[in-house]
Design an enzyme around this catalytic site. Structure first.
Site, PDB file in Angstrom:
ATOM      1  N   ALA A 141     101.795  41.730 111.199  1.00  0.00           N
ATOM      2  CA  ALA A 141     100.832  42.516 110.319  1.00  0.00           C
ATOM      3  C   ALA A 141     101.037  43.626 110.253  1.00  0.00           C
ATOM      4  O   ALA A 141     100.375  44.153 109.326  1.00  0.00           O
ATOM      5  CB  ALA A 141      99.947  41.868 111.266  1.00  0.00           C
ATOM      6  N   ALA A 142     103.043  43.627 110.047  1.00  0.00           N
ATOM      7  CA  ALA A 142     103.502  45.184 109.665  1.00  0.00           C
ATOM      8  C   ALA A 142     103.378  45.238 107.874  1.00  0.00           C
ATOM      9  O   ALA A 142     103.112  46.107 107.372  1.00  0.00           O
ATOM     10  CB  ALA A 142     105.025  45.355 109.867  1.00  0.00           C
ATOM     11  N   GLY A 143     103.294  44.171 107.497  1.00  0.00           N
ATOM     12  CA  GLY A 143     103.039  44.329 105.699  1.00  0.00           C
ATOM     13  C   GLY A 143     101.789  44.573 105.208  1.00  0.00           C
ATOM     14  O   GLY A 143     101.524  44.831 104.716  1.00  0.00           O
ATOM     15  N   ASP A 144     100.520  43.814 105.850  1.00  0.00           N
ATOM     16  CA  ASP A 144      99.555  43.645 105.517  1.00  0.00           C
ATOM     17  C   ASP A 144      98.592  44.867 105.815  1.00  0.00           C
ATOM     18  O   ASP A 144      97.663  45.839 105.207  1.00  0.00           O
ATOM     19  CB  ASP A 144      98.553  42.683 106.790  1.00  0.00           C
ATOM     20  CG  ASP A 144      99.077  41.096 106.560  1.00  0.00           C
ATOM     21  OD1 ASP A 144      99.163  40.770 105.391  1.00  0.00           O
ATOM     22  OD2 ASP A 144      99.094  41.256 107.894  1.00  0.00           O
TER      23      ASP A 144
HETATM   24  O1  RIB Z   1     101.212  38.378 107.959  1.00  0.00           O
HETATM   25  C1  RIB Z   1     101.018  38.179 109.653  1.00  0.00           C
HETATM   26  C2  RIB Z   1      99.994  37.141 108.897  1.00  0.00           C
HETATM   27  O2  RIB Z   1     100.203  35.673 108.706  1.00  0.00           O
HETATM   28  C3  RIB Z   1      99.214  36.575 110.821  1.00  0.00           C
HETATM   29  O3  RIB Z   1      98.704  37.361 111.100  1.00  0.00           O
HETATM   30  C4  RIB Z   1      99.567  34.783 110.497  1.00  0.00           C
HETATM   31  O4  RIB Z   1      97.923  34.529 110.162  1.00  0.00           O
HETATM   32  C5  RIB Z   1      99.460  34.804 108.838  1.00  0.00           C
HETATM   33  O5  RIB Z   1      98.760  34.492 108.094  1.00  0.00           O
END
Ligand code: RIB
Length: 299
Positions: free
Chosen positions: A250-253
């Site tokens: 989730a770093a990119g998110d």
């Molecule tokens: O970017 C991380 C996410 O990628 C995770 O939370 C997982 O669900 C996938 O979608």
């Protein structure tokens, strides 16, 4: 502050802590397994909500416990979840994530309800598109829907941010042409380009190609090396603070979410990249997806 809409996936993550990644044909014993709210779309919506943004999400979950957990987690940080539909006879998306002792991950997603986000679902929630200034999408819902939304949204003058994850080879430029920001990481950039990229000059060549395909600006994140921004005129490389990496999930998110909330607050792109890098560097220092996303005070 302008409104942000995230259209994308919701997954319940099964995070398996291992010493080393299993090799092909190998059986390994994991250290632990945890269930954590995730999904690239939901992570981005959650991060914007937690950082105090005005954010809605469009997506789909199954009629099961996982779907309820994911929607409630978003509600807890004030995400408007009216555009997340509950679909009978389909499971909520799931992600199986191995995280090794270096904090690196490898992820397998079972799409479930995410694969049922269709044009009708988008049309039923068109008011959310009309209301937003920024619309963020990733590639965990059907790509034809990403293209469909992009075309509607551009015709309405919205700013589209495409986080092309997971990346697909030989991508049709129709998927991102006309977007405001395209934000691959270095692996995604290589996949989209269809070739191995070995150094910053090769990244730059690909960013020029993508930008000239009709993207306002491109940001390639480079892990601990920071990121590279290109706006069609000049490149700017941003270094990032060194952090102890526990889990990069989730770093990119977090980067994408923090970037867009900062833009929505009227900051310029360079200030917003700086804020995004700080936020992402906190995410990698903690375990899990939504469980690792920082508050504004922490940043
Ligand atoms: O970017 C991380 C996410 O990628 C995770 O939370 C997982 O669900 C996938 O979608």
């Amino acid at each position: 502050m302008s409104k942000i809409l995230v259209i994308g996936s919701l997954n319940l993550d099964y995070v398996i802590d291992v010493e080393e990644m299993p090799k092909i044909g190998e059986t390994i014993i994991g250290n632990s397994i945890k269930k954590v709210p995730g999904g690239k779309g939901a992570n981005q919506a959650y991060a914007i909500g937690k950082l105090g943004g005005d954010v809605s999400m469009i997506g789909a979950v199954g009629n099961d416990d996982a779907g309820k957990i994911l929607i409630n987690n978003l509600k807890n940080v004030n995400v408007n979840t009216k555009g997340i539909e509950i679909i009978d006879n389909e499971v909520t998306g799931q992600a199986y994530i191995h995280v090794n002792k270096k904090g690196e991950n490898s992820i397998t997603v079972i799409s479930g309800a995410n694969s049922l986000v269709d044009k009708e679902l988008i049309d039923r929630n068109i008011n959310l598109i009309n209301d937003a200034e920024y619309i963020i999408m990733q590639f965990e819902i059907p790509l034809e829907i990403v293209k469909y939304v992009k075309e509607i949204a551009i015709s309405k003058g919205k700013k589209i941010i495409i986080d092309p994850a997971p990346a697909v080879k030989n991508i049709d430029k129709d998927l991102y042409q006309g977007s405001y920001i395209l934000k691959p990481n270095e692996l995604e950039l290589a996949t989209l380009s269809g070739k191995e990229l070995n150094n910053i000059e090769e990244y730059k060549t690909e960013l020029i190609k993508m930008q000239s395909n009709g993207v306002n600006q491109v940001i390639c994140t480079l892990g601990e090396e920071g990121c590279l921004h290109y706006n069609g005129e000049e490149f700017k490389k941003f270094d990032c603070k060194k952090t102890k990496v526990v889990d990069t999930t989730a770093a990119g998110d977090t980067f994408t979410a923090a970037l867009v909330i900062s833009l929505s607050e009227g900051k310029n792109i360079y200030e917003s990249i700086d804020f995004a890098q700080k936020a992402a560097s906190i995410t990698v220092s903690k375990r899990g997806a939504q469980s690792s996303i920082p508050s504004r005070d922490e940043i």
